[in-house]
Design a protein around this motif. Structure first.
Motif, PDB file in Angstrom:
ATOM      1  N   LYS A 166     -21.290  -1.366 -32.825  1.00 13.28           N
ATOM      2  CA  LYS A 166     -20.138  -1.329 -33.716  1.00 13.28           C
ATOM      3  C   LYS A 166     -20.414  -0.416 -34.892  1.00 13.28           C
ATOM      4  O   LYS A 166     -21.542  -0.287 -35.341  1.00 13.28           O
ATOM      5  CB  LYS A 166     -19.812  -2.728 -34.238  1.00 13.28           C
ATOM      6  CG  LYS A 166     -19.376  -3.692 -33.161  1.00 13.28           C
ATOM      7  CD  LYS A 166     -19.046  -5.028 -33.757  1.00 13.28           C
ATOM      8  CE  LYS A 166     -18.658  -6.014 -32.672  1.00 13.28           C
ATOM      9  NZ  LYS A 166     -18.378  -7.327 -33.236  1.00 13.28           N
ATOM     10  N   ARG A 167     -19.374   0.205 -35.389  1.00 13.24           N
ATOM     11  CA  ARG A 167     -19.457   1.042 -36.582  1.00 13.24           C
ATOM     12  C   ARG A 167     -18.637   0.388 -37.680  1.00 13.24           C
ATOM     13  O   ARG A 167     -17.508  -0.033 -37.456  1.00 13.24           O
ATOM     14  CB  ARG A 167     -18.900   2.439 -36.297  1.00 13.24           C
ATOM     15  CG  ARG A 167     -19.615   3.191 -35.226  1.00 13.24           C
ATOM     16  CD  ARG A 167     -20.572   4.109 -35.848  1.00 13.24           C
ATOM     17  NE  ARG A 167     -21.279   4.839 -34.808  1.00 13.24           N
ATOM     18  CZ  ARG A 167     -22.257   5.634 -35.055  1.00 13.24           C
ATOM     19  NH1 ARG A 167     -22.631   5.828 -36.282  1.00 13.24           N
ATOM     20  NH2 ARG A 167     -22.872   6.258 -34.092  1.00 13.24           N
ATOM     21  N   TYR A 168     -19.223   0.308 -38.864  1.00 16.62           N
ATOM     22  CA  TYR A 168     -18.532  -0.275 -40.002  1.00 16.62           C
ATOM     23  C   TYR A 168     -18.383   0.793 -41.075  1.00 16.62           C
ATOM     24  O   TYR A 168     -19.267   1.618 -41.279  1.00 16.62           O
ATOM     25  CB  TYR A 168     -19.323  -1.461 -40.564  1.00 16.62           C
ATOM     26  CG  TYR A 168     -19.489  -2.592 -39.565  1.00 16.62           C
ATOM     27  CD1 TYR A 168     -18.478  -3.518 -39.375  1.00 16.62           C
ATOM     28  CD2 TYR A 168     -20.651  -2.713 -38.815  1.00 16.62           C
ATOM     29  CE1 TYR A 168     -18.621  -4.560 -38.468  1.00 16.62           C
ATOM     30  CE2 TYR A 168     -20.798  -3.749 -37.896  1.00 16.62           C
ATOM     31  CZ  TYR A 168     -19.787  -4.660 -37.733  1.00 16.62           C
ATOM     32  OH  TYR A 168     -19.930  -5.688 -36.832  1.00 16.62           O
ATOM     33  N   LYS A 227     -19.310  -2.114 -45.827  1.00 15.20           N
ATOM     34  CA  LYS A 227     -20.720  -2.375 -46.112  1.00 15.20           C
ATOM     35  C   LYS A 227     -20.928  -2.673 -47.594  1.00 15.20           C
ATOM     36  O   LYS A 227     -21.640  -3.611 -47.962  1.00 15.20           O
ATOM     37  CB  LYS A 227     -21.579  -1.181 -45.699  1.00 15.20           C
ATOM     38  CG  LYS A 227     -21.578  -0.925 -44.204  1.00 15.20           C
ATOM     39  CD  LYS A 227     -22.317   0.359 -43.887  1.00 15.20           C
ATOM     40  CE  LYS A 227     -22.203   0.734 -42.434  1.00 15.20           C
ATOM     41  NZ  LYS A 227     -22.891   2.003 -42.137  1.00 15.20           N
ATOM     42  N   MET A 228     -20.289  -1.869 -48.451  1.00  9.20           N
ATOM     43  CA  MET A 228     -20.434  -2.075 -49.890  1.00  9.20           C
ATOM     44  C   MET A 228     -19.824  -3.412 -50.320  1.00  9.20           C
ATOM     45  O   MET A 228     -20.323  -4.067 -51.233  1.00  9.20           O
ATOM     46  CB  MET A 228     -19.812  -0.915 -50.666  1.00  9.20           C
ATOM     47  CG  MET A 228     -20.654   0.344 -50.587  1.00  9.20           C
ATOM     48  SD  MET A 228     -20.121   1.674 -51.661  1.00  9.20           S
ATOM     49  CE  MET A 228     -18.601   2.193 -50.910  1.00  9.20           C
ATOM     50  N   ALA A 229     -18.750  -3.822 -49.640  1.00  7.20           N
ATOM     51  CA  ALA A 229     -18.127  -5.112 -49.962  1.00  7.20           C
ATOM     52  C   ALA A 229     -19.087  -6.265 -49.635  1.00  7.20           C
ATOM     53  O   ALA A 229     -19.199  -7.221 -50.412  1.00  7.20           O
ATOM     54  CB  ALA A 229     -16.819  -5.268 -49.196  1.00  7.20           C
ATOM     55  N   LEU A 230     -19.781  -6.175 -48.508  1.00 10.09           N
ATOM     56  CA  LEU A 230     -20.758  -7.204 -48.164  1.00 10.09           C
ATOM     57  C   LEU A 230     -21.917  -7.220 -49.157  1.00 10.09           C
ATOM     58  O   LEU A 230     -22.369  -8.289 -49.570  1.00 10.09           O
ATOM     59  CB  LEU A 230     -21.289  -6.989 -46.740  1.00 10.09           C
ATOM     60  CG  LEU A 230     -20.742  -7.980 -45.719  1.00 10.09           C
ATOM     61  CD1 LEU A 230     -19.378  -7.529 -45.254  1.00 10.09           C
ATOM     62  CD2 LEU A 230     -21.687  -8.137 -44.591  1.00 10.09           C
ATOM     63  N   VAL A 231     -22.379  -6.042 -49.556  1.00  9.02           N
ATOM     64  CA  VAL A 231     -23.458  -5.956 -50.541  1.00  9.02           C
ATOM     65  C   VAL A 231     -23.004  -6.556 -51.867  1.00  9.02           C
ATOM     66  O   VAL A 231     -23.754  -7.270 -52.528  1.00  9.02           O
ATOM     67  CB  VAL A 231     -23.936  -4.494 -50.716  1.00  9.02           C
ATOM     68  CG1 VAL A 231     -24.902  -4.366 -51.882  1.00  9.02           C
ATOM     69  CG2 VAL A 231     -24.585  -3.993 -49.432  1.00  9.02           C
TER      70      VAL A 231
END
Length: 86
Positions: A4-6, A11-15
């Motif tokens: 999968k590609r995110y 990614k920044m939201a999860l961080v």
């Protein structure tokens, strides 16, 4: 397992959620992403320690752009020697 590609925004939201106190294990189970992957994103999208307000991903992007610009300058220097009046 599918590769999968995110997006970098995701990614920044999860961080950001991690930095606000969410546990990596909780994020992993909630989004179905391995903990190792989340830790990699944390390392990549967290500000660098040396007082620089940039993430490692931003620094890598700037370095790639810098290398591309150096190559363009070298090409232009070679073109000048070819087209310069003799």
């Amino acid at each position: 397992m599918a590769n999968k590609r995110y997006s970098s925004d995701f990614k920044m939201a999860l961080v950001k959620q991690y930095r606000l106190g969410a546990a990596v294990s909780k994020l992993s189970s909630e989004y179905g992403i391995s903990e190792v992957t989340i830790y990699k994103w944390i390392k990549l999208y967290s500000p660098v320690e040396d007082g620089v307000e940039m993430t490692k991903a931003e620094i890598l992007t700037v370095q790639k752009e810098n290398e591309r610009l150096k190559q363009e300058v070298d090409i232009l220097k070679k073109a000048i020697t070819i087209f310069a009046p003799k």
